[in-house]
Design an enzyme around this catalytic site. Structure first.
Site, PDB file in Angstrom:
ATOM      1  N   GLU A   1       0.894  -1.101   0.026  1.00 36.46           N
ATOM      2  CA  GLU A   1      -0.054   0.096  -0.180  1.00 36.46           C
ATOM      3  C   GLU A   1       1.015   1.086   0.023  1.00 36.46           C
ATOM      4  O   GLU A   1       1.798   1.607   0.941  1.00 36.46           O
ATOM      5  CB  GLU A   1      -0.919  -0.040   1.228  1.00 36.46           C
ATOM      6  CG  GLU A   1      -1.956   1.185   1.186  1.00 36.46           C
ATOM      7  CD  GLU A   1      -2.930   1.285   2.386  1.00 36.46           C
ATOM      8  OE1 GLU A   1      -3.151  -0.142   2.938  1.00 36.46           O
ATOM      9  OE2 GLU A   1      -3.492   2.033   2.874  1.00 36.46           O
TER      10      GLU A   1
ATOM     11  N   LYS B   1      -7.372  -0.840  11.673  1.00 37.69           N
ATOM     12  CA  LYS B   1      -6.696  -1.321  10.335  1.00 37.69           C
ATOM     13  C   LYS B   1      -5.622  -0.478  10.130  1.00 37.69           C
ATOM     14  O   LYS B   1      -4.361  -0.671   9.423  1.00 37.69           O
ATOM     15  CB  LYS B   1      -7.683  -1.230   9.182  1.00 37.69           C
ATOM     16  CG  LYS B   1      -7.318  -1.667   7.915  1.00 37.69           C
ATOM     17  CD  LYS B   1      -6.636  -0.780   6.834  1.00 37.69           C
ATOM     18  CE  LYS B   1      -6.182  -1.761   5.671  1.00 37.69           C
ATOM     19  NZ  LYS B   1      -5.215  -0.730   4.917  1.00 37.69           N
TER      20      LYS B   1
ATOM     21  N   ASP C   1       4.815 -14.497  11.966  1.00 32.86           N
ATOM     22  CA  ASP C   1       3.299 -15.015  11.502  1.00 32.86           C
ATOM     23  C   ASP C   1       2.358 -13.810  11.727  1.00 32.86           C
ATOM     24  O   ASP C   1       1.695 -13.677  12.869  1.00 32.86           O
ATOM     25  CB  ASP C   1       2.954 -16.200  12.625  1.00 32.86           C
ATOM     26  CG  ASP C   1       1.697 -16.587  11.826  1.00 32.86           C
ATOM     27  OD1 ASP C   1       0.753 -16.281  11.452  1.00 32.86           O
ATOM     28  OD2 ASP C   1       1.460 -18.030  12.414  1.00 32.86           O
TER      29      ASP C   1
ATOM     30  N   HIS D   1      -2.149  10.551   0.168  1.00 33.14           N
ATOM     31  CA  HIS D   1      -2.231   9.204  -0.389  1.00 33.14           C
ATOM     32  C   HIS D   1      -2.306   8.988  -1.844  1.00 33.14           C
ATOM     33  O   HIS D   1      -1.761   8.086  -2.410  1.00 33.14           O
ATOM     34  CB  HIS D   1      -3.572   8.464   0.364  1.00 33.14           C
ATOM     35  CG  HIS D   1      -3.682   6.974   0.015  1.00 33.14           C
ATOM     36  ND1 HIS D   1      -3.178   5.974   0.582  1.00 33.14           N
ATOM     37  CD2 HIS D   1      -4.575   6.247  -0.695  1.00 33.14           C
ATOM     38  CE1 HIS D   1      -3.499   4.754   0.346  1.00 33.14           C
ATOM     39  NE2 HIS D   1      -4.144   4.917  -0.689  1.00 33.14           N
TER      40      HIS D   1
HETATM   41  P1  NDP Z   1      10.096 -23.169  15.752  1.00 29.89           P
HETATM   42  O1  NDP Z   1       9.329 -24.559  15.846  1.00 29.89           O
HETATM   43  O2  NDP Z   1      10.921 -23.057  14.558  1.00 29.89           O
HETATM   44  O3  NDP Z   1      10.696 -23.346  17.080  1.00 29.89           O
HETATM   45  C1  NDP Z   1      11.647 -22.218  17.441  1.00 29.89           C
HETATM   46  C2  NDP Z   1      12.999 -22.825  17.617  1.00 29.89           C
HETATM   47  O4  NDP Z   1      14.243 -21.940  17.766  1.00 29.89           O
HETATM   48  C3  NDP Z   1      13.057 -23.525  18.927  1.00 29.89           C
HETATM   49  O5  NDP Z   1      12.681 -24.955  18.908  1.00 29.89           O
HETATM   50  C4  NDP Z   1      14.722 -23.508  19.364  1.00 29.89           C
HETATM   51  O6  NDP Z   1      15.052 -24.666  18.821  1.00 29.89           O
HETATM   52  C5  NDP Z   1      15.219 -22.328  18.518  1.00 29.89           C
HETATM   53  N1  NDP Z   1      15.646 -21.505  19.444  1.00 29.89           N
HETATM   54  C6  NDP Z   1      16.914 -21.101  18.880  1.00 29.89           C
HETATM   55  N2  NDP Z   1      17.303 -20.013  19.687  1.00 29.89           N
HETATM   56  C7  NDP Z   1      16.191 -19.719  20.450  1.00 29.89           C
HETATM   57  C8  NDP Z   1      15.900 -18.812  21.520  1.00 29.89           C
HETATM   58  N3  NDP Z   1      16.873 -17.824  21.893  1.00 29.89           N
HETATM   59  N4  NDP Z   1      14.613 -18.740  22.218  1.00 29.89           N
HETATM   60  C9  NDP Z   1      13.480 -19.532  21.706  1.00 29.89           C
HETATM   61  N5  NDP Z   1      14.029 -20.519  20.775  1.00 29.89           N
HETATM   62  C10 NDP Z   1      15.370 -20.756  20.172  1.00 29.89           C
HETATM   63  O7  NDP Z   1       9.301 -21.846  15.858  1.00 29.89           O
HETATM   64  P2  NDP Z   1       7.879 -21.565  16.695  1.00 29.89           P
HETATM   65  O8  NDP Z   1       7.720 -22.641  18.001  1.00 29.89           O
HETATM   66  O9  NDP Z   1       8.464 -20.404  17.402  1.00 29.89           O
HETATM   67  O10 NDP Z   1       6.834 -21.630  15.842  1.00 29.89           O
HETATM   68  C11 NDP Z   1       6.475 -20.414  14.986  1.00 29.89           C
HETATM   69  C12 NDP Z   1       5.885 -21.303  13.719  1.00 29.89           C
HETATM   70  O11 NDP Z   1       4.794 -21.805  14.178  1.00 29.89           O
HETATM   71  C13 NDP Z   1       5.473 -20.112  12.956  1.00 29.89           C
HETATM   72  O12 NDP Z   1       5.786 -20.470  11.524  1.00 29.89           O
HETATM   73  C14 NDP Z   1       3.968 -20.119  12.952  1.00 29.89           C
HETATM   74  O13 NDP Z   1       3.605 -19.797  11.522  1.00 29.89           O
HETATM   75  C15 NDP Z   1       3.657 -21.514  13.248  1.00 29.89           C
HETATM   76  N6  NDP Z   1       2.482 -21.853  13.676  1.00 29.89           N
HETATM   77  C16 NDP Z   1       1.480 -20.998  14.230  1.00 29.89           C
HETATM   78  C17 NDP Z   1       0.129 -21.390  14.699  1.00 29.89           C
HETATM   79  C18 NDP Z   1      -0.642 -20.465  15.339  1.00 29.89           C
HETATM   80  O14 NDP Z   1      -0.231 -19.196  15.391  1.00 29.89           O
HETATM   81  N7  NDP Z   1      -1.749 -20.820  15.743  1.00 29.89           N
HETATM   82  C19 NDP Z   1       0.000 -22.966  14.831  1.00 29.89           C
HETATM   83  C20 NDP Z   1       1.009 -23.596  14.379  1.00 29.89           C
HETATM   84  C21 NDP Z   1       2.243 -23.137  13.843  1.00 29.89           C
HETATM   85  P3  NDP Z   1      16.140 -25.611  19.968  1.00 29.89           P
HETATM   86  O15 NDP Z   1      15.674 -25.411  21.208  1.00 29.89           O
HETATM   87  O16 NDP Z   1      16.240 -27.132  19.368  1.00 29.89           O
HETATM   88  O17 NDP Z   1      17.511 -25.073  19.550  1.00 29.89           O
END
Ligand code: NDP
Length: 429
Positions: A82, A269, A285, A383
């Site tokens: 936009e 919005k 997301d 705009h």
């Molecule tokens: P991930 O599944 O990618 O998990 C994040 C990973 O990052 C952790 O497992 C961890 O892995 C790693 N990590 C590294 N550094 C850090 C840190 N400092 N803090 C936390 N984690 C860290 O992503 P999310 O669990 O965040 O899930 C987000 C995704 O889920 C988005 O793509 C979203 O669209 C989707 N989603 C959304 C839903 C909803 O909103 N209703 C439903 C289902 C999915 P490790 O500990 O192994 O290193």
């Protein structure tokens, strides 16, 4: 030199802007290659991200400039189609920085996982059984994600709610367990879902009920970010309007949105016009953020304004925005999408809490940009001038012709595709 004040940025070519950023930030060779190639997302990467890929769908990525938040400079990557959104955010950020900048804060990053339990023979006893085992349930959840605990996060608390207790409820009674999880720098959806799924068998045993849903809540009301700005009326002065007139107009505009859902939806919005582009650019997301933000705007029981605007004792305009902000700096698409990685390098935030605070500042700026325009010249003047280039392209203009046709449209005060087609025809004759 990490400043967000870059005079003349607007008039540079895309190439010049990229070169300037190269001088200001450190990018990996891979990031540089993506940045200059124009191929934001390779098809092979896209094919790993979602299903049935047939291509990619790029959006313009602009930089919101002039943001000063808690004394730190931010250039804000904004992916949005936009016109005028990026210009308006930068314009208001400049005004707010002259008033000292945005002040922000954020709560701890506590997200909510829900477990739905149906059919317990004694619902009160089931609730008690869950609460009696609170510590061991939290321990079990953490055992399902030890790496999060090692980072200082993990499940921290648990609550049990009973839904539809009233005998005249049209829906059946059920228990809902809320697990409160500190997801550190991740948005946490997958982390949370893993944790709550791991608890299901124990929860069924404790409640003698059946577990159905096990999923995060996008109503992240324990993961909040707040932004505030205080602007002296002198800075609000606009052609033909005193600063006090603009200030009072903004407060009246807020009161309109706070009183009327028809206005509140449009008002909000406009706030999401600022929030979504940075959420998208950083690989987060945006549906999750949108859903949470709108639900929070209705937390009083009636949908209302996300922001508040008032006047303080000194006559300054005071704006505030508080929203759930379930975003991350890791996880999901963030470290997968090449442009999201570049956006993070430019933004230079150290944590998800910091990112959340930048996002609400942009939302607050965007809201003031829209309200200021609405209470003065009206939104169309600025705009439509910026929109004129899109209109010219839609009418078939290309290359240098785009700016020529856009200018003719503005001069004619007729920014319409029909008029643009006429002008394009004349131009190519
Ligand atoms: P991930 O599944 O990618 O998990 C994040 C990973 O990052 C952790 O497992 C961890 O892995 C790693 N990590 C590294 N550094 C850090 C840190 N400092 N803090 C936390 N984690 C860290 O992503 P999310 O669990 O965040 O899930 C987000 C995704 O889920 C988005 O793509 C979203 O669209 C989707 N989603 C959304 C839903 C909803 O909103 N209703 C439903 C289902 C999915 P490790 O500990 O192994 O290193």
């Amino acid at each position: 030199m990490n400043t967000s004040r870059i005079p003349g940025f607007y008039n540079m070519t895309v190439e010049e802007r990229r070169e300037l950023l190269m001088d200001m930030h450190t990018f990996t060779e891979e990031e540089k290659a993506h940045f200059f190639s124009g191929e934001a997302l390779p098809a092979e990467t896209a094919d790993k991200m979602i299903e049935n890929v047939i291509g990619t769908f790029p959006l313009p990525l602009g930089l919101g400039l002039n943001f000063l938040i808690n004394g730190k400079e931010y250039k804000v990557p904004m992916a949005v189609e936009e016109p005028s959104v990026v210009a308006s955010a930068s314009y208001i950020a400049k005004m707010v920085r002259e008033a000292g900048g945005f002040t922000t804060e954020a709560t701890e990053r506590v997200m909510i996982g829900q477990i739905q339990i149906v059919g317990s023979p004694d619902i009160q006893a089931a609730k008690e059984a869950l609460l009696n085992e609170k510590e061991s349930l939290i321990e079990d959840a953490n055992a399902a994600y030890p790496s999060l605990v090692a980072r200082g996060g993990g499940a921290e608390d648990l609550e049990v709610r009973i839904l539809n207790e009233a005998s005249d409820s049209p829906y059946g009674q059920m228990i809902v367990l809320h697990l409160y999880i500190n997801t550190c720098d991740a948005m946490g959806a997958n982390i949370i879902n893993t944790m709550v799924e791991s608890l299901a068998p124990t929860v069924e045993k404790l409640t003698s009920g059946k577990v159905y849903l096990r999923i995060l809540s996008n109503y992240a009301d324990k993961c909040l970010a707040r932004a505030r700005c205080v602007i002296p009326p002198a800075l609000l002065e606009s052609e033909g309007f005193t600063g006090e007139e603009v200030r009072d107009g903004v407060v009246h505009a807020f009161e309109f949105a706070a009183s009327d859902p028809y206005r509140a939806v449009t008002h909000n919005k406009g706030i999401m016009n600022g929030i979504d582009p940075i959420v998208i650019a950083t690989g987060n997301d945006w549906r999750a953020v949108e859903a949470g933000a709108h639900a929070y705007a209705a937390r009083s029981g009636r949908y209302s304004s996300m922001t508040t605007w008032s006047t303080d004792e000194a006559g300054n305009l005071v704006g505030e925005l508080e929203l759930p902000m379930s975003v991350g700096t890791v996880g999901g698409a963030i470290r997968v999408h090449p442009m999201a990685k570049i956006a993070h390098s430019i933004l230079d935030v150290e944590s998800a809490r910091e990112l959340a605070q930048v996002i609400v500042s942009v939302g607050l700026a965007q809201n003031l940009g829209a309200l200021k325009a609405l209470v003065t010249d009206g939104i169309q003047k600025g705009h439509m001038a910026l929109h004129s280039r899109s209109v010219a392209i839609a009418a078939g203009a290309n290359g240098e012709m785009i700016d020529i046709i856009a200018e003719q449209l503005i001069k004619a005060k007729e920014i319409r595709v029909g008029k643009a087609k006429e002008l394009v025809e004349n131009h190519t004759k």
